[in-house]
Design a protein around this motif. Structure first.
Motif, PDB file in Angstrom:
ATOM      1  N   LEU A  18       7.988  58.105 -16.365  1.00  0.00           N
ATOM      2  CA  LEU A  18       8.640  59.401 -16.233  1.00  0.00           C
ATOM      3  C   LEU A  18       8.729  59.698 -14.748  1.00  0.00           C
ATOM      4  N   THR A  19       9.928  59.582 -14.197  1.00  0.00           N
ATOM      5  CA  THR A  19      10.109  59.770 -12.756  1.00  0.00           C
ATOM      6  C   THR A  19      11.015  60.952 -12.441  1.00  0.00           C
ATOM      7  N   ALA A  20      11.371  61.746 -13.445  1.00  0.00           N
ATOM      8  CA  ALA A  20      12.268  62.881 -13.239  1.00  0.00           C
ATOM      9  C   ALA A  20      11.560  64.027 -12.521  1.00  0.00           C
ATOM     10  N   GLN A  21      12.338  64.854 -11.856  1.00  0.00           N
ATOM     11  CA  GLN A  21      11.818  66.027 -11.175  1.00  0.00           C
ATOM     12  C   GLN A  21      11.688  67.199 -12.157  1.00  0.00           C
ATOM     13  N   PHE A  53       2.334  66.234 -12.556  1.00  0.00           N
ATOM     14  CA  PHE A  53       3.237  65.262 -13.139  1.00  0.00           C
ATOM     15  C   PHE A  53       2.695  63.856 -12.933  1.00  0.00           C
ATOM     16  N   PRO A  54       2.775  63.002 -13.956  1.00  0.00           N
ATOM     17  CA  PRO A  54       2.375  61.605 -13.773  1.00  0.00           C
ATOM     18  C   PRO A  54       3.279  60.941 -12.737  1.00  0.00           C
ATOM     19  N   VAL A  55       2.719  60.048 -11.984  1.00  0.00           N
ATOM     20  CA  VAL A  55       3.479  59.317 -10.985  1.00  0.00           C
ATOM     21  C   VAL A  55       3.493  57.849 -11.373  1.00  0.00           C
ATOM     22  N   GLY A  56       4.676  57.258 -11.429  1.00  0.00           N
ATOM     23  CA  GLY A  56       4.758  55.847 -11.784  1.00  0.00           C
ATOM     24  C   GLY A  56       4.613  55.632 -13.279  1.00  0.00           C
ATOM     25  N   ASP A  57       3.972  54.533 -13.647  1.00  0.00           N
ATOM     26  CA  ASP A  57       3.860  54.156 -15.051  1.00  0.00           C
ATOM     27  C   ASP A  57       2.772  54.965 -15.757  1.00  0.00           C
ATOM     28  N   ILE A  58       2.994  55.225 -17.045  1.00  0.00           N
ATOM     29  CA  ILE A  58       2.050  55.966 -17.874  1.00  0.00           C
ATOM     30  C   ILE A  58       1.441  54.998 -18.881  1.00  0.00           C
ATOM     31  N   PHE A  59       0.107  54.980 -18.939  1.00  0.00           N
ATOM     32  CA  PHE A  59      -0.617  54.065 -19.809  1.00  0.00           C
ATOM     33  C   PHE A  59      -1.415  54.851 -20.856  1.00  0.00           C
ATOM     34  N   VAL A  84      10.954  60.766 -21.074  1.00  0.00           N
ATOM     35  CA  VAL A  84      10.863  59.370 -20.639  1.00  0.00           C
ATOM     36  C   VAL A  84      12.079  59.030 -19.780  1.00  0.00           C
ATOM     37  N   THR A  85      11.881  58.185 -18.780  1.00  0.00           N
ATOM     38  CA  THR A  85      13.016  57.626 -18.048  1.00  0.00           C
ATOM     39  C   THR A  85      13.217  56.147 -18.362  1.00  0.00           C
ATOM     40  N   SER A  86      12.159  55.439 -18.774  1.00  0.00           N
ATOM     41  CA  SER A  86      12.277  54.055 -19.244  1.00  0.00           C
ATOM     42  C   SER A  86      10.973  53.662 -19.931  1.00  0.00           C
ATOM     43  N   PHE A  87      11.039  52.613 -20.771  1.00  0.00           N
ATOM     44  CA  PHE A  87       9.830  52.109 -21.428  1.00  0.00           C
ATOM     45  C   PHE A  87       9.841  50.590 -21.387  1.00  0.00           C
ATOM     46  N   SER A  88       8.689  49.985 -21.634  1.00  0.00           N
ATOM     47  CA  SER A  88       8.573  48.539 -21.438  1.00  0.00           C
ATOM     48  C   SER A  88       7.974  47.834 -22.644  1.00  0.00           C
ATOM     49  N   GLU A  89       8.240  46.541 -22.711  1.00  0.00           N
ATOM     50  CA  GLU A  89       7.620  45.638 -23.671  1.00  0.00           C
ATOM     51  C   GLU A  89       7.464  44.277 -22.993  1.00  0.00           C
ATOM     52  N   TYR A  90       6.405  43.559 -23.366  1.00  0.00           N
ATOM     53  CA  TYR A  90       6.218  42.211 -22.852  1.00  0.00           C
ATOM     54  C   TYR A  90       7.025  41.215 -23.678  1.00  0.00           C
ATOM     55  N   GLY A  91       7.562  40.201 -23.003  1.00  0.00           N
ATOM     56  CA  GLY A  91       8.278  39.140 -23.690  1.00  0.00           C
ATOM     57  C   GLY A  91       7.347  38.287 -24.531  1.00  0.00           C
ATOM     58  N   HIS A 105       9.489  43.570 -19.556  1.00  0.00           N
ATOM     59  CA  HIS A 105      10.882  44.007 -19.567  1.00  0.00           C
ATOM     60  C   HIS A 105      10.939  45.529 -19.718  1.00  0.00           C
ATOM     61  N   TRP A 106      11.893  46.137 -19.006  1.00  0.00           N
ATOM     62  CA  TRP A 106      12.059  47.589 -19.061  1.00  0.00           C
ATOM     63  C   TRP A 106      13.380  47.940 -19.731  1.00  0.00           C
ATOM     64  N   PHE A 107      13.345  49.004 -20.526  1.00  0.00           N
ATOM     65  CA  PHE A 107      14.517  49.471 -21.263  1.00  0.00           C
ATOM     66  C   PHE A 107      14.827  50.913 -20.871  1.00  0.00           C
ATOM     67  N   ASP A 108      16.111  51.223 -20.745  1.00  0.00           N
ATOM     68  CA  ASP A 108      16.501  52.604 -20.498  1.00  0.00           C
ATOM     69  C   ASP A 108      17.833  52.892 -21.172  1.00  0.00           C
ATOM     70  N   VAL A 109      18.311  54.128 -20.985  1.00  0.00           N
ATOM     71  CA  VAL A 109      19.582  54.572 -21.558  1.00  0.00           C
ATOM     72  C   VAL A 109      20.461  55.000 -20.384  1.00  0.00           C
ATOM     73  N   PRO A 110      21.392  54.156 -19.934  1.00  0.00           N
ATOM     74  CA  PRO A 110      22.164  54.453 -18.720  1.00  0.00           C
ATOM     75  C   PRO A 110      22.864  55.806 -18.722  1.00  0.00           C
ATOM     76  N   SER A 111      23.357  56.234 -19.871  1.00  0.00           N
ATOM     77  CA  SER A 111      24.076  57.511 -19.935  1.00  0.00           C
ATOM     78  C   SER A 111      23.135  58.710 -19.981  1.00  0.00           C
ATOM     79  N   ARG A 112      21.825  58.442 -20.151  1.00  0.00           N
ATOM     80  CA  ARG A 112      20.836  59.518 -20.231  1.00  0.00           C
ATOM     81  C   ARG A 112      19.633  59.131 -19.362  1.00  0.00           C
ATOM     82  N   PRO A 113      19.678  59.441 -18.068  1.00  0.00           N
ATOM     83  CA  PRO A 113      18.563  59.071 -17.183  1.00  0.00           C
ATOM     84  C   PRO A 113      17.218  59.632 -17.629  1.00  0.00           C
ATOM     85  N   LEU A 114      17.262  60.717 -18.404  1.00  0.00           N
ATOM     86  CA  LEU A 114      16.051  61.329 -18.946  1.00  0.00           C
ATOM     87  C   LEU A 114      16.271  61.560 -20.437  1.00  0.00           C
TER      88      LEU A 114
END
Length: 207
Positions: free
Chosen positions: A7-10, A30-36, A109-116, A128-137
């Protein structure tokens, strides 16, 4: 199982996207960087959006709802497990949260990940990271409840779509469409079950 996201949104972007009133409370960090996920000895926090008396607010919570499970060596010994992903929607454990609008939340969320599945040349599985280009948040469909050491949350998962499945064939988070945010926080659970579906793969991107 998604156990890492970003979550990197303002603040202003979060407020505008999810209808949260500004200003935020001064003690909201606000969390900075990756959230675990959280842990027994190392609490970890993310942000969620909850609604109370028709007013939405941002609240930091531990990511992982605690539950008691039998120990592997001694089944009579109960151990605490922190559950981050909600897959079995018919489980009695989740029923009280899913059926109570006050216990549902939006997880920004701005992006989420999964391991190959296969290790690379360095012997490690690629992330690998996944996001939604049309929805930055965007938002996962979340639930939460009070615990002995504060509020904790998790989010729903479902079958993976065509983008996520080649990397992680078991599941993906439930991503809500913008028009479903209000419903998730207020509608009866029976009217929401259909939202636990894969997000359209053509709207997603993998990095």
């Amino acid at each position: 199982m998604c156990n890492r996201y970003r979550l990197t949104a303002q603040q202003a972007e979060i407020a505008a996207t999810f209808g949260v009133a500004l200003p935020f409370m001064p003690d909201v960090t606000f969390p900075v960087g990756d959230i675990f996920p959280t842990g027994k000895k190392t609490p970890a926090y993310g942000l969620v959006i909850i609604e109370e008396d028709s007013v939405r607010r941002v609240e930091p919570m531990e990511w992982g709802v605690p539950t008691q499970v039998p120990g592997k060596r001694d089944p009579d010994v109960r151990l605490t497990k922190y559950v981050t992903n909600v897959r079995n929607l018919s489980s009695p454990f989740w029923h009280s949260m899913l059926t109570a609008p006050a216990r549902r939340c939006l997880v920004p969320v701005t992006s989420f990940s999964e391991y190959g599945q296969e290790a690379g040349g360095n012997g490690r599985k690629p992330l690998h990271w996944f996001d939604v280009p049309s929805r930055p948040l965007f938002a996962f469909a979340g639930i939460w409840r009070p615990t002995e050491r504060g509020n904790a949350y998790g989010f729903l998962t479902t079958e993976p779509n065509g983008v996520v499945a080649p990397i992680h064939p078991k599941a993906m988070p439930v991503i809500l469409h913008d028009e479903d945010h209000d419903r998730w926080l207020s509608a009866p659970w029976d009217d929401l079950k259909a939202l636990a579906a894969p997000y359209p793969s053509q709207l997603m991107r993998i990095e």
